[in-house]
Design an enzyme around this catalytic site. Sequence first.
Site, PDB file in Angstrom:
ATOM      1  N   ASN A 192      45.544  30.230  45.882  1.00 46.40           N
ATOM      2  CA  ASN A 192      46.362  29.140  45.524  1.00 46.40           C
ATOM      3  C   ASN A 192      45.513  28.068  45.109  1.00 46.40           C
ATOM      4  OD1 ASN A 192      48.086  26.426  46.455  1.00 46.40           O
ATOM      5  ND2 ASN A 192      48.694  27.352  44.442  1.00 46.40           N
ATOM      6  N   GLY A 193      45.677  27.434  43.862  1.00 46.87           N
ATOM      7  CA  GLY A 193      44.843  26.217  43.498  1.00 46.87           C
ATOM      8  C   GLY A 193      44.350  26.298  42.119  1.00 46.87           C
ATOM      9  N   ASP A 194      44.754  25.596  41.286  1.00 46.30           N
ATOM     10  CA  ASP A 194      44.318  25.115  39.986  1.00 46.30           C
ATOM     11  C   ASP A 194      44.561  26.541  38.930  1.00 46.30           C
ATOM     12  OD1 ASP A 194      43.880  22.577  40.515  1.00 46.30           O
ATOM     13  OD2 ASP A 194      41.612  22.638  40.169  1.00 46.30           O
ATOM     14  N   CYS A 236      50.882  20.545  53.899  1.00 46.48           N
ATOM     15  CA  CYS A 236      51.285  19.438  53.161  1.00 46.48           C
ATOM     16  C   CYS A 236      50.311  18.298  53.504  1.00 46.48           C
ATOM     17  CB  CYS A 236      52.721  18.979  53.559  1.00 46.48           C
ATOM     18  SG  CYS A 236      53.134  17.474  53.039  1.00 46.48           S
ATOM     19  N   GLN A 264      60.749  27.344  52.929  1.00 45.46           N
ATOM     20  CA  GLN A 264      59.714  26.918  53.627  1.00 45.46           C
ATOM     21  C   GLN A 264      60.061  25.915  54.549  1.00 45.46           C
ATOM     22  OE1 GLN A 264      56.676  24.004  52.050  1.00 45.46           O
ATOM     23  NE2 GLN A 264      55.288  25.659  52.296  1.00 45.46           N
ATOM     24  N   LYS A 299      51.394  28.983  55.096  1.00 41.34           N
ATOM     25  CA  LYS A 299      50.713  28.299  53.875  1.00 41.34           C
ATOM     26  C   LYS A 299      49.992  27.343  54.527  1.00 41.34           C
ATOM     27  CE  LYS A 299      51.577  26.542  49.215  1.00 41.34           C
ATOM     28  NZ  LYS A 299      51.398  25.159  49.141  1.00 41.34           N
ATOM     29  N   PRO A 344      55.672  26.630  46.277  1.00 41.97           N
ATOM     30  CA  PRO A 344      56.640  25.508  46.715  1.00 41.97           C
ATOM     31  C   PRO A 344      56.508  24.225  45.942  1.00 41.97           C
ATOM     32  CG  PRO A 344      55.460  25.983  48.620  1.00 41.97           C
ATOM     33  CD  PRO A 344      54.946  27.071  47.670  1.00 41.97           C
ATOM     34  N   MET A 345      57.050  23.563  45.640  1.00 41.26           N
ATOM     35  CA  MET A 345      56.803  22.015  45.277  1.00 41.26           C
ATOM     36  C   MET A 345      58.209  21.190  45.538  1.00 41.26           C
ATOM     37  SD  MET A 345      54.966  22.290  41.469  1.00 41.26           S
ATOM     38  CE  MET A 345      55.803  23.719  40.874  1.00 41.26           C
ATOM     39  N   ARG A 391      51.650  23.609  39.852  1.00 39.79           N
ATOM     40  CA  ARG A 391      51.637  22.631  38.667  1.00 39.79           C
ATOM     41  C   ARG A 391      51.434  23.503  37.139  1.00 39.79           C
ATOM     42  NH1 ARG A 391      46.995  19.212  40.523  1.00 39.79           N
ATOM     43  NH2 ARG A 391      46.284  21.417  41.391  1.00 39.79           N
TER      44      ARG A 391
HETATM   45  C1  LIG Z   1      55.051  17.929  43.234  1.00 37.57           C
HETATM   46  C2  LIG Z   1      54.602  18.890  44.187  1.00 37.57           C
HETATM   47  C3  LIG Z   1      55.095  19.149  45.307  1.00 37.57           C
HETATM   48  C4  LIG Z   1      54.737  20.012  46.186  1.00 37.57           C
HETATM   49  N1  LIG Z   1      55.278  20.269  47.431  1.00 37.57           N
HETATM   50  C5  LIG Z   1      54.920  21.384  48.352  1.00 37.57           C
HETATM   51  C6  LIG Z   1      55.910  21.694  49.430  1.00 37.57           C
HETATM   52  O1  LIG Z   1      56.982  21.544  49.407  1.00 37.57           O
HETATM   53  N2  LIG Z   1      55.422  22.735  50.092  1.00 37.57           N
HETATM   54  C7  LIG Z   1      53.987  23.122  50.024  1.00 37.57           C
HETATM   55  O2  LIG Z   1      53.668  24.118  50.729  1.00 37.57           O
HETATM   56  N3  LIG Z   1      53.389  22.596  49.150  1.00 37.57           N
HETATM   57  C8  LIG Z   1      53.620  21.798  48.091  1.00 37.57           C
HETATM   58  N4  LIG Z   1      52.878  21.375  47.038  1.00 37.57           N
HETATM   59  C9  LIG Z   1      51.429  22.177  47.007  1.00 37.57           C
HETATM   60  C10 LIG Z   1      51.548  23.406  45.887  1.00 37.57           C
HETATM   61  O3  LIG Z   1      52.521  24.371  46.672  1.00 37.57           O
HETATM   62  C11 LIG Z   1      50.207  23.889  45.849  1.00 37.57           C
HETATM   63  O4  LIG Z   1      49.742  24.278  46.772  1.00 37.57           O
HETATM   64  C12 LIG Z   1      49.256  22.859  45.143  1.00 37.57           C
HETATM   65  O5  LIG Z   1      49.787  22.118  43.968  1.00 37.57           O
HETATM   66  C13 LIG Z   1      48.197  23.710  44.687  1.00 37.57           C
HETATM   67  O6  LIG Z   1      48.348  24.631  43.525  1.00 37.57           O
HETATM   68  P1  LIG Z   1      48.269  24.247  42.018  1.00 37.57           P
HETATM   69  O7  LIG Z   1      46.901  24.096  41.539  1.00 37.57           O
HETATM   70  O8  LIG Z   1      48.801  25.747  41.471  1.00 37.57           O
HETATM   71  O9  LIG Z   1      49.511  23.391  41.763  1.00 37.57           O
HETATM   72  C14 LIG Z   1      53.383  20.826  46.206  1.00 37.57           C
HETATM   73  C15 LIG Z   1      52.641  20.250  45.046  1.00 37.57           C
HETATM   74  C16 LIG Z   1      53.217  19.261  44.224  1.00 37.57           C
HETATM   75  C17 LIG Z   1      52.441  18.915  42.802  1.00 37.57           C
END
Ligand SMILES: Cc1cc2nc3c(=O)[nH]c(=O)nc-3n(C[C@H](O)[C@H](O)[C@H](O)COP(=O)(O)O)c2cc1C
Length: 338
Positions: A221-223, A121, A81, A160, A18-19, A246
């Site tokens: 999840n992460g990076d 969050c 979510q 999450k 989710p983002m 991302r």
């Molecule tokens: C712009 C943005 C918005 C996000 N919004 C949410 C969200 O609404 N709910 C959530 O659980 N995580 C949210 N995240 C976190 C991501 O789901 C993820 O856990 C985090 O970016 C790490 O993963 P990545 O390294 O693949 O980016 C958000 C991250 C970004 C960058």
Amino acid sequence: MSLNIGGISLRHGLILAPMAGAADASFRAVCRAQGAEYTVSEMLSAKALCYEQLSRKTADNTHKTANIARITPPEAPCSVQIFGSEPEFMARAAALLASGEYRGADDGRLLPVAIDINMGCPVHKVVSNGEGSALMKNLPLAGEIIRAVRDAVKIPLTVKFRAGWDADHINAPELARIAEANGADAICIHARTREQMYAPGVDISIIGEVKRAIKIPVIGNGDIFSADDAVRMITQTGCDGVAVARGALGNPWLFREIAFALDGIPYVPPTDAERLELALAHARDMIARKGERVGLAEARPHMARYTKGIHGSAVARDAIMKAESLDIIEEIFSGLCP
Ligand SMILES: Cc1cc2nc3c(=O)[nH]c(=O)nc-3n(C[C@H](O)[C@H](O)[C@H](O)COP(=O)(O)O)c2cc1C
């Protein structure tokens, strides 16, 4: 590798994380088409949804929260979510979403395939209300929330969260056990603490620790920015699936690349022309769904990201961020890829 979320079976376990503000319906559909097997909505406030439903107004703009939960076929299977700190509101919101019995966002929407609870969050506004990752500091309440939502819906339930609040309070394995005991079907762990926010570098060993602590599936999840990153996470931690956030921005093809790597098939990346063609289709879809003004404003950062790595794109990105119409962006793209 395969992932089963309460009966929903995913061959490679590839999830679009989710983002809020980025992974809207359009982007979820783009990622699904490029190999993501499951998507998650932007987070929505359980309390806001409940109050919105109680309000008598029915004009479109009074259903802002319900709109976040609007799922259309190209994004499915999609989980919704929710965030909040009060078990009753969380349960009521989950029940409304799972039954589809709420007003607003009702044209052509599908029901969510699962409910995901946000306990990760890190944003101050959320945490200061005791919501999101603040729940990692109150595990009894976290357990109550999970139990209340579990009792309110029959569809799969996921949670999450992060590694912990800070380096001195790494309690993800404990929260994972609580989630499992209270009926969650799977958990997703972002391998950073709240204190780390999104700082570079993750210690994925916590994902392995969580995996060893519970029997339900674990989504890492992460990076993850490359297929290698995903394969490394899976092999080093034993996680059942991966969620990418991302790394998919400007590069939704990453899901296909990961799937090919897992299957041991050589992957041929899209050409620059193919990348920009998909970018424009993405922008058109955003404008169709959100209108010219909002759609274009929100599409610009996506468009800029699609150009990354294309020769001469640094200058183009500035121009894209100022473009006043999609035609102008199309012209900039033709200059990059004549
Ligand atoms: C712009 C943005 C918005 C996000 N919004 C949410 C969200 O609404 N709910 C959530 O659980 N995580 C949210 N995240 C976190 C991501 O789901 C993820 O856990 C985090 O970016 C790490 O993963 P990545 O390294 O693949 O980016 C958000 C991250 C970004 C960058």
